[in-house]
Design a protein around this motif. Structure first.
Motif, PDB file in Angstrom:
ATOM      1  N   CYS A  69      16.161  -1.723  55.561  1.00 58.91           N
ATOM      2  CA  CYS A  69      15.737  -2.804  54.663  1.00 58.91           C
ATOM      3  C   CYS A  69      16.325  -2.661  53.266  1.00 58.91           C
ATOM      4  O   CYS A  69      16.029  -3.470  52.385  1.00 58.91           O
ATOM      5  CB  CYS A  69      14.218  -2.866  54.593  1.00 58.91           C
ATOM      6  SG  CYS A  69      13.473  -3.559  56.073  1.00 58.91           S
ATOM      7  N   LEU A 123       5.152  -1.175  52.260  1.00 59.13           N
ATOM      8  CA  LEU A 123       4.302  -2.299  51.821  1.00 59.13           C
ATOM      9  C   LEU A 123       4.989  -3.076  50.708  1.00 59.13           C
ATOM     10  O   LEU A 123       4.972  -4.315  50.694  1.00 59.13           O
ATOM     11  CB  LEU A 123       2.952  -1.770  51.341  1.00 59.13           C
ATOM     12  CG  LEU A 123       2.009  -1.263  52.427  1.00 59.13           C
ATOM     13  CD1 LEU A 123       0.816  -0.554  51.813  1.00 59.13           C
ATOM     14  CD2 LEU A 123       1.563  -2.410  53.317  1.00 59.13           C
ATOM     15  N   TRP A 124       5.598  -2.355  49.771  1.00 60.86           N
ATOM     16  CA  TRP A 124       6.285  -2.997  48.652  1.00 60.86           C
ATOM     17  C   TRP A 124       7.427  -3.876  49.149  1.00 60.86           C
ATOM     18  O   TRP A 124       7.564  -5.037  48.763  1.00 60.86           O
ATOM     19  CB  TRP A 124       6.786  -1.926  47.675  1.00 60.86           C
ATOM     20  CG  TRP A 124       7.534  -2.487  46.522  1.00 60.86           C
ATOM     21  CD1 TRP A 124       7.027  -3.160  45.444  1.00 60.86           C
ATOM     22  CD2 TRP A 124       8.951  -2.430  46.324  1.00 60.86           C
ATOM     23  NE1 TRP A 124       8.041  -3.525  44.589  1.00 60.86           N
ATOM     24  CE2 TRP A 124       9.237  -3.083  45.110  1.00 60.86           C
ATOM     25  CE3 TRP A 124       9.994  -1.876  47.055  1.00 60.86           C
ATOM     26  CZ2 TRP A 124      10.528  -3.199  44.601  1.00 60.86           C
ATOM     27  CZ3 TRP A 124      11.276  -1.995  46.550  1.00 60.86           C
ATOM     28  CH2 TRP A 124      11.527  -2.660  45.337  1.00 60.86           C
ATOM     29  N   GLY A 126       7.883  -4.976  52.282  1.00 60.31           N
ATOM     30  CA  GLY A 126       7.387  -5.991  53.226  1.00 60.31           C
ATOM     31  C   GLY A 126       6.672  -7.155  52.570  1.00 60.31           C
ATOM     32  O   GLY A 126       6.666  -8.261  53.103  1.00 60.31           O
ATOM     33  N   LEU A 127       6.073  -6.910  51.404  1.00 69.14           N
ATOM     34  CA  LEU A 127       5.284  -7.955  50.756  1.00 69.14           C
ATOM     35  C   LEU A 127       6.027  -8.682  49.644  1.00 69.14           C
ATOM     36  O   LEU A 127       5.503  -9.636  49.077  1.00 69.14           O
ATOM     37  CB  LEU A 127       3.988  -7.362  50.195  1.00 69.14           C
ATOM     38  CG  LEU A 127       2.998  -6.869  51.247  1.00 69.14           C
ATOM     39  CD1 LEU A 127       1.822  -6.155  50.587  1.00 69.14           C
ATOM     40  CD2 LEU A 127       2.532  -8.015  52.130  1.00 69.14           C
ATOM     41  N   ARG A 128       7.232  -8.235  49.332  1.00 71.15           N
ATOM     42  CA  ARG A 128       7.937  -8.925  48.237  1.00 71.15           C
ATOM     43  C   ARG A 128       8.781 -10.054  48.731  1.00 71.15           C
ATOM     44  O   ARG A 128       9.089 -10.288  49.811  1.00 71.15           O
ATOM     45  CB  ARG A 128       8.748  -7.947  47.392  1.00 71.15           C
ATOM     46  CG  ARG A 128       9.915  -7.351  48.123  1.00 71.15           C
ATOM     47  CD  ARG A 128      10.669  -6.414  47.193  1.00 71.15           C
ATOM     48  NE  ARG A 128      11.566  -5.631  48.016  1.00 71.15           N
ATOM     49  CZ  ARG A 128      12.848  -5.524  47.790  1.00 71.15           C
ATOM     50  NH1 ARG A 128      13.380  -6.058  46.737  1.00 71.15           N
ATOM     51  NH2 ARG A 128      13.614  -4.812  48.565  1.00 71.15           N
TER      52      ARG A 128
END
Length: 128
Positions: A69, A123-124, A126-128
């Motif tokens: 990613c 999380l950072w 995936g959520l941005r």
């Protein structure tokens, strides 16, 4: 391609084999086919290997996903290095003693730290 993760995966495979070989040798020498046969040393060797297999596969999967990613290379190297150091320390500590040891303590702490930081990075991303 997650080449850094590939490197760390290969190093972890070598460590896994280094943990598995003493089990096979002990089983052969003491004619224990399944389980630990009541042998406390064999039970500890099995536990060292088992603990490794409980943590490393998911950690390497998350590391590979982070790398794929686009997580900064320095972070991927850092997470992979901390994980490997943690697993080495834990294996050495638990191999030497079934009780408390500095290696076991720091190995667990570093493993959990790498997992936590990788989860937060995931999380950072995936959520941005």
């Amino acid at each position: 391609m997650p080449k850094v993760t590939l490197l760390f995966a290969a190093l972890h495979v070598l460590l896994m084999l280094a943990l598995a070989v003493p089990i096979a040798r002990h089983r052969h020498a003491h004619k224990v086919g399944l389980g630990d046969g009541g042998d406390k040393l064999l039970a500890r060797k099995i536990r060292v290997h088992g603990n490794f297999t409980e943590y490393v596969p998911l950690a390497l999967l998350v590391l590979a996903l982070l790398e794929a990613c686009g997580l900064a290379a320095a972070a991927v190297w850092g997470f992979g290095g901390v994980l490997l150091l943690g697993r080495l320390l834990h294996a050495a500590g638990l191999s030497g003693s079934g009780g408390y040891s500095k290696g076991r303590f720091w190995g667990t702490a570093l493993t959990w730290l790498s997992l936590l930081l990788m989860a937060l990075a995931g999380l950072w991303i995936g959520l941005r």
